[in-house]
Design a protein around this motif. Sequence first.
Motif, PDB file in Angstrom:
ATOM      1  N   LEU A  57     -22.016  34.626  -2.546  1.00  0.00           N
ATOM      2  CA  LEU A  57     -22.258  34.560  -3.995  1.00  0.00           C
ATOM      3  C   LEU A  57     -21.038  33.991  -4.711  1.00  0.00           C
ATOM      4  N   ASN A  58     -19.839  34.379  -4.254  1.00  0.00           N
ATOM      5  CA  ASN A  58     -18.616  33.818  -4.836  1.00  0.00           C
ATOM      6  C   ASN A  58     -17.419  34.117  -3.944  1.00  0.00           C
ATOM      7  N   HIS A  59     -16.390  33.301  -4.123  1.00  0.00           N
ATOM      8  CA  HIS A  59     -15.114  33.486  -3.439  1.00  0.00           C
ATOM      9  C   HIS A  59     -14.020  33.557  -4.502  1.00  0.00           C
ATOM     10  N   TYR A  60     -13.064  34.433  -4.304  1.00  0.00           N
ATOM     11  CA  TYR A  60     -11.836  34.431  -5.092  1.00  0.00           C
ATOM     12  C   TYR A  60     -10.718  34.352  -4.069  1.00  0.00           C
ATOM     13  N   ILE A  61      -9.896  33.308  -4.161  1.00  0.00           N
ATOM     14  CA  ILE A  61      -8.878  33.084  -3.151  1.00  0.00           C
ATOM     15  C   ILE A  61      -7.536  32.822  -3.818  1.00  0.00           C
ATOM     16  N   GLU A  62      -6.490  33.419  -3.272  1.00  0.00           N
ATOM     17  CA  GLU A  62      -5.131  33.215  -3.759  1.00  0.00           C
ATOM     18  C   GLU A  62      -4.285  32.653  -2.632  1.00  0.00           C
ATOM     19  N   TYR A  63      -3.539  31.598  -2.959  1.00  0.00           N
ATOM     20  CA  TYR A  63      -2.655  30.949  -2.006  1.00  0.00           C
ATOM     21  C   TYR A  63      -1.231  31.400  -2.316  1.00  0.00           C
ATOM     22  N   HIS A  64      -0.619  32.138  -1.394  1.00  0.00           N
ATOM     23  CA  HIS A  64       0.704  32.716  -1.632  1.00  0.00           C
ATOM     24  C   HIS A  64       1.837  31.866  -1.061  1.00  0.00           C
ATOM     25  N   HIS A  65       1.640  31.353   0.147  1.00  0.00           N
ATOM     26  CA  HIS A  65       2.659  30.542   0.830  1.00  0.00           C
ATOM     27  C   HIS A  65       1.940  29.513   1.696  1.00  0.00           C
ATOM     28  N   PRO A  66       2.584  28.382   1.950  1.00  0.00           N
ATOM     29  CA  PRO A  66       1.946  27.381   2.810  1.00  0.00           C
ATOM     30  C   PRO A  66       2.035  27.761   4.287  1.00  0.00           C
ATOM     31  N   ALA A  67       1.076  27.292   5.042  1.00  0.00           N
ATOM     32  CA  ALA A  67       1.137  27.366   6.504  1.00  0.00           C
ATOM     33  C   ALA A  67       1.241  25.940   7.013  1.00  0.00           C
ATOM     34  N   LEU A  68       1.956  25.777   8.121  1.00  0.00           N
ATOM     35  CA  LEU A  68       2.253  24.457   8.661  1.00  0.00           C
ATOM     36  C   LEU A  68       1.645  24.293  10.048  1.00  0.00           C
ATOM     37  N   ALA A  85     -27.867  44.894  -2.105  1.00  0.00           N
ATOM     38  CA  ALA A  85     -27.839  43.787  -1.138  1.00  0.00           C
ATOM     39  C   ALA A  85     -26.469  43.117  -1.075  1.00  0.00           C
ATOM     40  N   LYS A  86     -25.521  43.565  -1.915  1.00  0.00           N
ATOM     41  CA  LYS A  86     -24.221  42.893  -2.021  1.00  0.00           C
ATOM     42  C   LYS A  86     -23.122  43.640  -1.276  1.00  0.00           C
ATOM     43  N   SER A  87     -22.223  42.852  -0.711  1.00  0.00           N
ATOM     44  CA  SER A  87     -21.096  43.401   0.039  1.00  0.00           C
ATOM     45  C   SER A  87     -19.835  42.622  -0.323  1.00  0.00           C
ATOM     46  N   GLU A  88     -18.760  43.354  -0.653  1.00  0.00           N
ATOM     47  CA  GLU A  88     -17.484  42.718  -0.965  1.00  0.00           C
ATOM     48  C   GLU A  88     -16.589  42.761   0.266  1.00  0.00           C
ATOM     49  N   ARG A  89     -16.236  41.572   0.753  1.00  0.00           N
ATOM     50  CA  ARG A  89     -15.408  41.429   1.949  1.00  0.00           C
ATOM     51  C   ARG A  89     -14.051  40.871   1.534  1.00  0.00           C
ATOM     52  N   HIS A  90     -12.997  41.425   2.110  1.00  0.00           N
ATOM     53  CA  HIS A  90     -11.638  40.948   1.875  1.00  0.00           C
ATOM     54  C   HIS A  90     -11.116  40.276   3.135  1.00  0.00           C
ATOM     55  N   THR A  91     -10.269  39.277   2.931  1.00  0.00           N
ATOM     56  CA  THR A  91      -9.643  38.560   4.040  1.00  0.00           C
ATOM     57  C   THR A  91      -8.184  38.331   3.701  1.00  0.00           C
ATOM     58  N   LYS A  92      -7.350  38.485   4.717  1.00  0.00           N
ATOM     59  CA  LYS A  92      -5.919  38.237   4.568  1.00  0.00           C
ATOM     60  C   LYS A  92      -5.494  37.345   5.724  1.00  0.00           C
ATOM     61  N   ILE A  93      -4.769  36.271   5.407  1.00  0.00           N
ATOM     62  CA  ILE A  93      -4.226  35.381   6.428  1.00  0.00           C
ATOM     63  C   ILE A  93      -2.712  35.542   6.394  1.00  0.00           C
ATOM     64  N   ILE A  94      -2.146  35.872   7.553  1.00  0.00           N
ATOM     65  CA  ILE A  94      -0.736  36.249   7.664  1.00  0.00           C
ATOM     66  C   ILE A  94      -0.058  35.364   8.700  1.00  0.00           C
ATOM     67  N   LYS A 100       4.435  37.363   6.782  1.00  0.00           N
ATOM     68  CA  LYS A 100       4.305  36.883   5.401  1.00  0.00           C
ATOM     69  C   LYS A 100       2.834  36.572   5.115  1.00  0.00           C
ATOM     70  N   VAL A 101       2.328  37.093   3.990  1.00  0.00           N
ATOM     71  CA  VAL A 101       0.942  36.837   3.606  1.00  0.00           C
ATOM     72  C   VAL A 101       0.836  35.411   3.065  1.00  0.00           C
ATOM     73  N   ILE A 102      -0.041  34.651   3.670  1.00  0.00           N
ATOM     74  CA  ILE A 102      -0.251  33.254   3.303  1.00  0.00           C
ATOM     75  C   ILE A 102      -1.375  33.139   2.277  1.00  0.00           C
ATOM     76  N   VAL A 103      -2.486  33.816   2.547  1.00  0.00           N
ATOM     77  CA  VAL A 103      -3.677  33.735   1.694  1.00  0.00           C
ATOM     78  C   VAL A 103      -4.327  35.111   1.628  1.00  0.00           C
ATOM     79  N   THR A 104      -4.848  35.455   0.445  1.00  0.00           N
ATOM     80  CA  THR A 104      -5.747  36.603   0.317  1.00  0.00           C
ATOM     81  C   THR A 104      -7.029  36.100  -0.323  1.00  0.00           C
TER      82      THR A 104
END
Length: 133
Positions: A57-68, A85-94, A100-104
Amino acid sequence: MNSEIFESYITVPKSAIDDMNHVNNVTYLQWVQDIAKKHWEAKTDQEIRDTYVWVVLNHYIEYHHPALENDELTIQTWIDHHHGAKSERHTKIIKTSTQKVIVTAKTMWCLLHKETLRPTRINQEISNLFSSI
């Protein structure tokens, strides 16, 4: 909902790098969707997957640091809560080496009955699959 964290790992490929020499924003979004699918497939059997399908239904994404290129990344996901019918899922890329958190990201998903493509309530059986209680 008390949900366990599901993890996956990736080494950043050259194909993910953009003109600024870091991972392209669209690639992060693809990884957010990919880990959600992996989590769903790891927790469900074929019968459930043949009955239900998820849509974003939607994405909210924050870019904290670059990955190379060649960075080792840990991708984590979990279900925060669900209603109807709705579910809120969280994702973290480290970045694995530095933690260091790259993306949430936060994504709202809707469960559909696969045959009718109509929203369907998340039942207790599905809820229990993703709960750590």
